[in-house]
Design an enzyme around this catalytic site. Structure first.
Site, mmCIF file in Angstrom:
data_model
loop_
_atom_site.group_PDB
_atom_site.id
_atom_site.type_symbol
_atom_site.label_atom_id
_atom_site.label_comp_id
_atom_site.label_asym_id
_atom_site.label_seq_id
_atom_site.Cartn_x
_atom_site.Cartn_y
_atom_site.Cartn_z
ATOM 1 N N HIS A 111 0.996 -1.517 -0.350
ATOM 2 C CA HIS A 111 0.618 0.344 -0.167
ATOM 3 C C HIS A 111 0.906 1.619 0.426
ATOM 4 O O HIS A 111 1.918 1.258 0.616
ATOM 5 C CB HIS A 111 -1.254 -0.155 1.933
ATOM 6 C CG HIS A 111 -1.794 -1.011 0.955
ATOM 7 N ND1 HIS A 111 -2.534 -0.677 2.383
ATOM 8 C CD2 HIS A 111 -2.453 -1.262 -0.006
ATOM 9 C CE1 HIS A 111 -3.786 -1.848 1.430
ATOM 10 N NE2 HIS A 111 -3.804 -2.521 -0.117
ATOM 11 N N ASP A 155 1.156 4.148 1.275
ATOM 12 C CA ASP A 155 1.414 5.163 2.372
ATOM 13 C C ASP A 155 2.404 4.468 3.084
ATOM 14 O O ASP A 155 3.028 5.015 4.685
ATOM 15 C CB ASP A 155 0.216 5.394 3.377
ATOM 16 C CG ASP A 155 -0.640 3.643 4.178
ATOM 17 O OD1 ASP A 155 -0.472 2.801 3.046
ATOM 18 O OD2 ASP A 155 -0.568 3.913 5.128
ATOM 19 N N HIS A 156 2.489 3.514 2.474
ATOM 20 C CA HIS A 156 4.593 2.512 3.836
ATOM 21 C C HIS A 156 5.550 1.985 2.375
ATOM 22 O O HIS A 156 6.361 1.623 2.826
ATOM 23 C CB HIS A 156 4.397 0.644 3.508
ATOM 24 C CG HIS A 156 2.392 0.832 4.855
ATOM 25 N ND1 HIS A 156 2.963 0.658 6.215
ATOM 26 C CD2 HIS A 156 1.428 0.830 4.359
ATOM 27 C CE1 HIS A 156 1.815 0.987 6.954
ATOM 28 N NE2 HIS A 156 1.361 1.538 6.060
ATOM 29 N N HIS A 180 -0.233 4.513 13.168
ATOM 30 C CA HIS A 180 -0.761 4.251 12.128
ATOM 31 C C HIS A 180 -2.314 5.037 12.440
ATOM 32 O O HIS A 180 -3.335 4.830 11.700
ATOM 33 C CB HIS A 180 -0.896 3.205 11.542
ATOM 34 C CG HIS A 180 -1.610 3.040 10.097
ATOM 35 N ND1 HIS A 180 -2.976 2.317 9.786
ATOM 36 C CD2 HIS A 180 -1.129 3.013 9.202
ATOM 37 C CE1 HIS A 180 -2.582 2.509 8.292
ATOM 38 N NE2 HIS A 180 -1.644 2.488 7.923
HETATM 39 ZN ZN ZN Z 1 -1.231 1.697 5.931
HETATM 40 ZN ZN ZN Z 2 -2.132 -1.280 3.685
#
Ligand code: ZN
Ligand code: ZN
Length: 310
Positions: A65, A67-68, A270
């Protein structure tokens, strides 16, 4: 004693809001620097927090994903521009090699240092890397797509000698070696118990990283008794349905996980961009487990100091 510390680089979820950024952390063990996840803008913030990107020898990516992982191509590219020579190993789920190879190809990125990309698809706890006194393991999390958790664990440490006692006994190097490895000594037919001459083994430290994931009992044995557990707390308890739907955890889930795994300390993070203040999330986690910390970007959390406060 080796330093073992976690610096939070990004503590938010998908959107950079409320002064929080997407996921990234640096774990330092002695002279090893390990980057876990690499959300957008990670390289800029590493510099802001005084962490030299060249010091990073391994990168552990939990899942693909954005955001990582959106910060990773930029970081890999900068390493080339800055004439990095040291090898770099990137671990991640299946698909990370294809993703990076395509970005490198389409953007005509030059990689002029040894770059190893290792895909792992763990079904239980498996060791992926070891250096000096540190072992790195991966294990599966429960998310919408394949997602790997990580466990960094100090392997063993030598027993600390009681200097005055040992000096007065005039021991040979061989006997000192035996003591440091926890053995008793045989001296003139008499057994001298190890604890008379050493302070015993230092407490071994460990750090587990669980993001992104739903609450899952399956994970508990792999993170049992760690010194610090990072577990995502994307949502408050009132959004349990949203958490289930999106493969995330509530603050209560994280607190429960910390309690059931009997860890020393829980680091949350997170956080969904809907929370300006995460005080309520911390309180909800504390309903299950007392020692809960907020992720503050730029802050370094020393695992060894935690054990001394405990
Ligand atoms: Zn995430
Ligand atoms: Zn994720």
């Amino acid at each position: 004693m080796a330093e073992f510390a976690v610096t939070v680089i990004g503590s938010g979820s998908a959107l950079p809001m409320n002064g929080r950024h997407p996921s990234a952390q640096v774990v330092q063990y002695d002279d090893l620097f390990c980057l876990i996840d690499c959300g957008e803008g990670t390289q800029t913030r590493l510099r802001e927090y005084g962490i030299k990107p060249f010091k990073i020898t391994i990168i552990l990516i939990s899942h693909l994903h954005g955001d990582h992982v959106f910060g990773l191509p930029g970081l890999l590219s900068s390493f080339s521009h800055l004439q990095r020579k040291e090898a770099l190993t990137v671990f991640g789920p299946v698909g990370i090699k294809g993703l990076l190879d395509e970005i490198i190809r389409y953007t005509e990125m030059k990689i002029n240092y040894p770059l190893h990309i290792v895909e792992t698809n763990p079904t239980s706890l498996s060791k992926i890397w070891t250096k000096g006194n540190l072992d790195v393991f991966t294990f599966p999390l429960q998310h919408r797509i394949s997602c790997n958790g990580y466990l960094l664990k100090e392997r063993s440490s030598l027993y600390k000698l009681k200097k005055e006692v040992v000096e007065s006994m005039r021991l040979t190097p061989d006997q000192i070696h035996q003591l440091q490895h926890g053995m008793d000594l045989e001296i003139n037919g008499t057994t001298m118990p190890n604890h008379l001459m050493t302070y015993g083994e230092e407490l071994l430290l460990s750090y587990a990283y669980c993001s992104d994931t739903q609450y899952s009992k399956m994970i508990i044995p792999w993170i049992k008794n760690v010194t610090m557990l990072y577990h995502e707390t994307t949502f408050g308890n009132d959004l349990i349905d949203t958490a289930e739907l999106t493969g995330h955890s509530t603050a209560g889930d994280a607190g429960l996980m910390a309690a059931e795994a009997d860890v020393m300390c829980l680091l949350t993070g997170h956080y969904s961009s809907r929370y300006k203040d995460v005080g309520d999330l911390i309180s909800e986690a504390r309903e299950h487990f007392p020692h809960v910390l907020e992720s503050i970007e730029g802050k370094k959390y020393s695992l060894r100091m935690l054990t001394q406060q405990h």
